[in-house]
Structures are given as structure tokens and as C-alpha cells.
Write a protein that holds these residues in place. Structure first.
Motif, PDB file in Angstrom:
ATOM      1  N   MET A 230      29.340  -6.897 -21.330  1.00 52.57           N
ATOM      2  CA  MET A 230      29.242  -8.086 -21.183  1.00 52.57           C
ATOM      3  C   MET A 230      29.584  -9.887 -19.602  1.00 52.57           C
ATOM      4  O   MET A 230      30.408  -8.694 -19.235  1.00 52.57           O
ATOM      5  CB  MET A 230      30.446  -8.428 -22.401  1.00 52.57           C
ATOM      6  N   LYS A 231      29.288 -10.487 -20.392  1.00 50.16           N
ATOM      7  CA  LYS A 231      29.291 -11.382 -19.579  1.00 50.16           C
ATOM      8  C   LYS A 231      31.120 -11.637 -18.363  1.00 50.16           C
ATOM      9  O   LYS A 231      31.642 -11.659 -19.595  1.00 50.16           O
ATOM     10  CB  LYS A 231      29.255 -12.697 -19.537  1.00 50.16           C
ATOM     11  N   LYS A 232      31.624 -11.520 -17.201  1.00 48.42           N
ATOM     12  CA  LYS A 232      32.856 -12.266 -17.616  1.00 48.42           C
ATOM     13  C   LYS A 232      33.540 -13.261 -17.877  1.00 48.42           C
ATOM     14  O   LYS A 232      34.475 -13.777 -17.965  1.00 48.42           O
ATOM     15  CB  LYS A 232      32.741 -11.921 -15.546  1.00 48.42           C
ATOM     16  N   ASN A 233      32.841 -14.150 -18.180  1.00 47.42           N
ATOM     17  CA  ASN A 233      33.026 -15.320 -19.041  1.00 47.42           C
ATOM     18  C   ASN A 233      32.884 -15.244 -20.443  1.00 47.42           C
ATOM     19  O   ASN A 233      33.604 -15.906 -21.300  1.00 47.42           O
ATOM     20  CB  ASN A 233      31.710 -17.040 -18.720  1.00 47.42           C
ATOM     21  N   ALA A 234      32.624 -14.175 -20.897  1.00 48.76           N
ATOM     22  CA  ALA A 234      31.980 -13.612 -22.410  1.00 48.76           C
ATOM     23  C   ALA A 234      33.950 -14.246 -23.091  1.00 48.76           C
ATOM     24  O   ALA A 234      34.965 -13.816 -22.803  1.00 48.76           O
ATOM     25  CB  ALA A 234      31.866 -12.291 -23.335  1.00 48.76           C
ATOM     26  N   ILE A 235      33.768 -14.428 -25.035  1.00 51.37           N
ATOM     27  CA  ILE A 235      34.512 -14.802 -25.648  1.00 51.37           C
ATOM     28  C   ILE A 235      34.316 -13.766 -26.475  1.00 51.37           C
ATOM     29  O   ILE A 235      32.761 -13.594 -26.899  1.00 51.37           O
ATOM     30  CB  ILE A 235      34.387 -16.124 -26.178  1.00 51.37           C
ATOM     31  N   PHE A 236      35.168 -12.940 -26.572  1.00 55.41           N
ATOM     32  CA  PHE A 236      34.870 -11.460 -27.800  1.00 55.41           C
ATOM     33  C   PHE A 236      36.139 -12.123 -28.837  1.00 55.41           C
ATOM     34  O   PHE A 236      36.867 -12.344 -29.619  1.00 55.41           O
ATOM     35  CB  PHE A 236      35.361  -9.702 -27.685  1.00 55.41           C
ATOM     36  N   ILE A 237      35.398 -12.407 -30.612  1.00 62.03           N
ATOM     37  CA  ILE A 237      35.922 -12.845 -31.371  1.00 62.03           C
ATOM     38  C   ILE A 237      35.544 -12.231 -32.890  1.00 62.03           C
ATOM     39  O   ILE A 237      34.673 -11.324 -33.360  1.00 62.03           O
ATOM     40  CB  ILE A 237      35.546 -13.728 -32.516  1.00 62.03           C
ATOM     41  N   ASN A 238      36.614 -11.711 -33.528  1.00 66.02           N
ATOM     42  CA  ASN A 238      36.352 -10.587 -34.588  1.00 66.02           C
ATOM     43  C   ASN A 238      36.800 -10.607 -35.722  1.00 66.02           C
ATOM     44  O   ASN A 238      38.480 -11.294 -35.463  1.00 66.02           O
ATOM     45  CB  ASN A 238      37.370  -8.927 -34.362  1.00 66.02           C
ATOM     46  N   THR A 239      36.268 -11.295 -36.697  1.00 64.82           N
ATOM     47  CA  THR A 239      36.607 -11.839 -37.814  1.00 64.82           C
ATOM     48  C   THR A 239      36.560 -10.819 -39.154  1.00 64.82           C
ATOM     49  O   THR A 239      36.534 -11.439 -40.319  1.00 64.82           O
ATOM     50  CB  THR A 239      36.900 -13.003 -38.665  1.00 64.82           C
ATOM     51  N   SER A 240      36.276  -9.513 -38.684  1.00 70.22           N
ATOM     52  CA  SER A 240      35.573  -8.299 -39.537  1.00 70.22           C
ATOM     53  C   SER A 240      36.918  -8.004 -40.162  1.00 70.22           C
ATOM     54  O   SER A 240      37.333  -7.675 -41.099  1.00 70.22           O
ATOM     55  CB  SER A 240      34.355  -8.329 -39.628  1.00 70.22           C
ATOM     56  N   ARG A 241      37.195  -6.713 -39.552  1.00 71.37           N
ATOM     57  CA  ARG A 241      37.529  -5.620 -39.765  1.00 71.37           C
ATOM     58  C   ARG A 241      38.384  -4.906 -38.375  1.00 71.37           C
ATOM     59  O   ARG A 241      37.367  -5.135 -37.262  1.00 71.37           O
ATOM     60  CB  ARG A 241      37.425  -4.342 -40.488  1.00 71.37           C
ATOM     61  N   GLY A 242      39.706  -3.622 -38.406  1.00 68.23           N
ATOM     62  CA  GLY A 242      39.986  -4.550 -36.978  1.00 68.23           C
ATOM     63  C   GLY A 242      39.336  -3.124 -36.727  1.00 68.23           C
ATOM     64  O   GLY A 242      39.208  -2.436 -34.808  1.00 68.23           O
ATOM     65  N   GLY A 243      39.003  -2.492 -38.058  1.00 65.83           N
ATOM     66  CA  GLY A 243      38.298  -0.829 -37.247  1.00 65.83           C
ATOM     67  C   GLY A 243      37.464  -1.156 -36.252  1.00 65.83           C
ATOM     68  O   GLY A 243      36.670   0.467 -35.680  1.00 65.83           O
ATOM     69  N   VAL A 244      36.019  -1.823 -36.334  1.00 68.14           N
ATOM     70  CA  VAL A 244      35.112  -2.015 -36.087  1.00 68.14           C
ATOM     71  C   VAL A 244      35.272  -1.924 -34.326  1.00 68.14           C
ATOM     72  O   VAL A 244      34.694  -2.170 -33.391  1.00 68.14           O
ATOM     73  CB  VAL A 244      34.217  -2.827 -35.816  1.00 68.14           C
ATOM     74  N   VAL A 245      36.557  -2.217 -33.573  1.00 68.66           N
ATOM     75  CA  VAL A 245      37.181  -2.727 -31.975  1.00 68.66           C
ATOM     76  C   VAL A 245      38.326  -0.784 -31.757  1.00 68.66           C
ATOM     77  O   VAL A 245      38.528  -0.980 -32.093  1.00 68.66           O
ATOM     78  CB  VAL A 245      37.551  -3.533 -31.968  1.00 68.66           C
ATOM     79  N   ASN A 246      37.378  -0.809 -30.591  1.00 67.72           N
ATOM     80  CA  ASN A 246      38.537   0.216 -29.902  1.00 67.72           C
ATOM     81  C   ASN A 246      39.379  -0.092 -29.079  1.00 67.72           C
ATOM     82  O   ASN A 246      39.049  -1.188 -28.194  1.00 67.72           O
ATOM     83  CB  ASN A 246      37.646   1.389 -28.945  1.00 67.72           C
ATOM     84  N   GLN A 247      40.801  -0.949 -29.684  1.00 68.21           N
ATOM     85  CA  GLN A 247      41.947  -1.682 -29.057  1.00 68.21           C
ATOM     86  C   GLN A 247      42.460  -0.817 -27.991  1.00 68.21           C
ATOM     87  O   GLN A 247      42.736  -2.130 -26.751  1.00 68.21           O
ATOM     88  CB  GLN A 247      42.866  -1.930 -30.002  1.00 68.21           C
ATOM     89  N   GLU A 248      41.852  -0.039 -26.993  1.00 70.78           N
ATOM     90  CA  GLU A 248      42.333   0.810 -26.404  1.00 70.78           C
ATOM     91  C   GLU A 248      41.844  -0.612 -24.769  1.00 70.78           C
ATOM     92  O   GLU A 248      42.026  -0.558 -23.781  1.00 70.78           O
ATOM     93  CB  GLU A 248      42.730   1.812 -26.057  1.00 70.78           C
ATOM     94  N   ASP A 249      40.393  -0.229 -25.198  1.00 72.02           N
ATOM     95  CA  ASP A 249      39.158  -0.758 -24.973  1.00 72.02           C
ATOM     96  C   ASP A 249      39.319  -1.938 -24.220  1.00 72.02           C
ATOM     97  O   ASP A 249      38.647  -2.750 -23.302  1.00 72.02           O
ATOM     98  CB  ASP A 249      37.715  -0.071 -25.632  1.00 72.02           C
ATOM     99  N   LEU A 250      39.399  -2.908 -25.715  1.00 80.22           N
ATOM    100  CA  LEU A 250      39.301  -3.917 -25.275  1.00 80.22           C
ATOM    101  C   LEU A 250      40.570  -4.325 -24.342  1.00 80.22           C
ATOM    102  O   LEU A 250      40.501  -5.001 -23.708  1.00 80.22           O
ATOM    103  CB  LEU A 250      39.813  -4.844 -27.166  1.00 80.22           C
ATOM    104  N   TYR A 251      41.949  -4.415 -24.688  1.00 81.05           N
ATOM    105  CA  TYR A 251      43.240  -4.275 -23.912  1.00 81.05           C
ATOM    106  C   TYR A 251      42.471  -4.053 -22.651  1.00 81.05           C
ATOM    107  O   TYR A 251      42.511  -5.115 -21.692  1.00 81.05           O
ATOM    108  CB  TYR A 251      44.165  -2.958 -24.298  1.00 81.05           C
ATOM    109  N   GLU A 252      41.374  -3.361 -22.158  1.00 79.77           N
ATOM    110  CA  GLU A 252      41.520  -2.827 -21.068  1.00 79.77           C
ATOM    111  C   GLU A 252      40.513  -3.756 -20.151  1.00 79.77           C
ATOM    112  O   GLU A 252      41.214  -4.847 -19.418  1.00 79.77           O
ATOM    113  CB  GLU A 252      41.025  -1.409 -20.685  1.00 79.77           C
ATOM    114  N   ALA A 253      39.688  -4.342 -20.673  1.00 73.59           N
ATOM    115  CA  ALA A 253      38.478  -5.099 -20.989  1.00 73.59           C
ATOM    116  C   ALA A 253      39.374  -6.732 -20.809  1.00 73.59           C
ATOM    117  O   ALA A 253      38.597  -7.343 -19.986  1.00 73.59           O
ATOM    118  CB  ALA A 253      37.675  -5.338 -21.978  1.00 73.59           C
ATOM    119  N   LEU A 254      40.240  -6.696 -21.726  1.00 72.99           N
ATOM    120  CA  LEU A 254      40.907  -8.121 -21.657  1.00 72.99           C
ATOM    121  C   LEU A 254      41.620  -8.623 -19.893  1.00 72.99           C
ATOM    122  O   LEU A 254      41.642  -8.866 -19.171  1.00 72.99           O
ATOM    123  CB  LEU A 254      41.807  -8.619 -23.118  1.00 72.99           C
TER     124      LEU A 254
END
Ligand code: GLV
Ligand code: GLV
Length: 324
Positions: A230-254
Motif C-alpha cells: 500500500m501507499k504511505k499516504n493510504a488510509i485503511f478502513i474496516n467496517t466489516s468484521r475484525g477477522g479479515v485483518v491480521n491485527q499484528e501486521d496492521l499494528y506494524e504497518a501503522l
């Protein structure tokens, strides 16, 4: 004798009225805002013909066995169905009602609100204003990213994805792109969205909205592999279900600035423990699963869930039945 129904949570007034006035069922309700304890639930469903539940109740083999052979109808007051063991329901010939469509507007509206709150850093900004951080007007302080001229990506194009895009278009979005298991030409046409691969979706999106159902195929689909493209300026939005996201990876990315921000209405688990690392990040906005939470919509969901239940018990087609 009237069919016996258990309602697993305090239901909004419209749905409750329909059940009461129908004269068609004898029902008992867990009259609380908190979930019914599992042991209690297993006792209460015994011998029921129907169950009306919400998304915190796991409807699995254990629960269906506890209910017994009378159970004919399961009606969930949700559009999501990842809390239901569909195989087990199908095996037992139990019909399932759910609540799509009535919540589309509310979910799309909240998704746009969360997107803007994240991209324009509203939560950080109100915190600064309140706690003395607002020393003066500064040129690049609390700057965010704008929707004008952006590319918006949608992962999982359904009714909700279309409704989100329709609302974002007036913000002068340049381009909509989407991915799904296969192209959805009819829906895509409504918003002039282009079908791309998941890779391209990650690479091109300035804003990425997750709108897919949680299934074995989408479980953890938003992981390092996706965030790293993803782009450095990208904004990620999830309103579906938490299970679609690997939260450890998201934490690292953020936390490493791989992407600019994330807005999450859903997490794993729910509630997310208050000590969770994601709560320490300024660029992560977390909401407690409120996308459908408008008075109008929650009432409409409860009415549809009640009508699904009653139709199912009469052996008629349900207004919204899940195909098993
Ligand atoms: C809410 O998340 C729902 O599935 O209705
Ligand atoms: C902002 O308030 C401006 O005047 O540019």
C-alpha cells in the motif's frame, strides 16, 4: 400450543411490538443489554421452535443440540453471519433469516464518518484542543490526506460498498476500484468502478474500504502482504468484521509508517482489551462496532428479524432468508 421462541437479547421496540402483537408465538426474551451467559442460553433454547439472536451468540452444533429437534427457524438481527455454523444449520434443515439492506445507509454513513475522522485526524485534533496542545495555528500541524483527486479501493463490492462509493463521489474522488472473488459488473456500473486484482487494489488505493463478509477465504486477507504494497499516504478502513485483518501486521504497518492511518469499527476480539497496542497509536481510530447504530436502522433490523422469524415459523418464505 403456540410455537416457542427464545430471544437472546433486549430487542428494539419495533421488533418487540411485532412479536407481541402477532399472537403467533409465545416468546421469552433475555431482557438485558448484555449477552445472555452461555450456560443460561443452552438451557433457555431447549425445546424452542425458533430463536431470534444477535451477533454475539455463537450458533453452533452445541447450541443446536441443546435446542433439540423442534427448532425450525433461526433469525439473526445482523447482516453478518460468521457467528452461525451454516453447515450445522443446513444439516438440521433449520431455516435462517438475516437483515441485509435495511442497514446499508447507516453503515455507509458511518464508514464515511470513520474515513474522514481517520484521514483528517479528528480524534487527535479534539484531544489536542481539549488538553492544551493547541498552542497556536501551525502550518502543517494535524495535516491529513484529502479525498479530492484520490483513488478509493473497495474490497468486497456489495450493497454496502456501492453505498459508500455513492456517498464519497461528491468529495471529488478521481477513481473507484474494487476487487472481489469475481467481477460484479452490475454493481460496479452504478459507481463506475474498475475491477482490479487484490495486488493492484493495494498498490493504487489512497483509501481502502473493507466491505466483504468474513468467510474462510477472507479470514486474515488484510495482512503484511497487503499492507506492504500500500501507499504511505493510504488510509485503511474496516467496517466489516475484525477477522479479515491480521491485527499484528496492521499494528506494524501503522507504527512504522508503512501506511498513514486506519479506522476500525470491528476488531478481534470484541471488545478489544483497553491495553491492546492498537489503542496506543494516534493514527488508529477504533470504534466499538457501531456502524449500524442509528435508531431508525436498529429498529428496522429488529422488525425484519421479527418478520423473518414469524414467516419462517408459518412455513412461508422469509422477507430475507439466507440461502444455505
Ligand atoms: C453488524 O455488524 C451486522 O452484521 O449486522
Ligand atoms: C484558514 O482558516 C485560512 O484562513 O486559511
Amino acid at each position: 400450543m403456540l410455537p416457542k421462541v427464545y430471544v437472546t437479547r433486549k430487542v428494539p421496540p419495533d421488533g418487540l411490538d411485532i412479536l407481541r402483537k402477532s399472537g403467533q408465538v409465545q416468546f421469552e426474551m433475555w431482557d438485558s443489554d448484555d449477552p445472555v451467559p452461555r450456560v443460561e442460553l443452552l438451557k433457555k433454547v431447549k425445546g424452542c421452535d425458533g430463536i431470534l439472536c444477535v451477533l454475539t451468540e455463537k450458533i453452533d452444533a452445541q447450541l443446536l443440540d441443546a435446542a433439540g429437534p423442534n427448532l425450525k427457524v433461526l433469525s439473526t438481527m445482523s447482516v453478518g453471519f460468521d457467528h452461525l455454523s451454516l453447515d450445522e444449520l443446513k444439516k438440521r434443515g433449520i431455516r435462517v433469516g438475516y437483515t441485509p439492506d435495511v442497514l446499508t445507509d447507516a453503515v455507509a454513513e458511518l464508514t464515511v464518518a470513520l474515513l474522514l475522522a481517520t484521514s483528517r485526524r479528528l480524534i487527535e485534533a479534539t484531544h489536542e484542543a481539549k488538553t492544551g496542545g493547541w498552542g497556536t495555528w501551525r502550518t502543517l500541524w494535524l495535516c491529513g490526506h484529502e479525498l479530492a483527486n484520490s483513488t478509493v479501493g473497495i474490497l468486497g463490492l456489495g450493497r454496502i460498498g456501492v453505498a459508500i462509493a455513492e456517498r464519497l463521489k461528491p468529495f471529488k474522488v478521481k477513481k473507484f476500484i474494487y476487487t472481489d472473488v469475481e467481477p460484479r459488473p452490475e454493481l460496479a456500473k452504478m459507481i463506475e468502478a474498475e475491477y482490479v486484482s487484490l495486488d493492484e487494489l493495494a498498490k493504487q488505493s489512497d483509501f481502502l474500504a473493507i466491505c466483504c463478509a468474513l468467510t474462510p477465504e477472507t479470514h486474515g486477507i488484510c495482512n503484511w502482504n497487503l499492507f506492504s504494497k500500500m501507499k504511505k499516504n493510504a488510509i485503511f478502513i474496516n467496517t466489516s468484521r475484525g477477522g479479515v485483518v491480521n491485527q499484528e501486521d496492521l499494528y506494524e504497518a501503522l507504527s512504522t509508517g508503512l501506511i498513514a492511518g486506519a479506522g476500525l469499527d470491528v476488531t478481534t476480539p470484541e471488545p478489544l482489551p483497553t491495553h491492546h497496542p492498537l489503542f496506543t497509536l494516534k493514527n488508529c481510530v477504533i470504534l466499538p462496532h457501531i456502524a449500524s447504530a442509528s435508531y431508525t436502522t436498529r429498529n428496522a433490523m429488529s422488525a425484519l428479524a421479527a418478520n423473518n422469524l414469524l414467516a419462517g415459523l408459518r412455513g412461508e418464505p422469509m422477507p430475507k432468508e439466507l440461502k444455505l
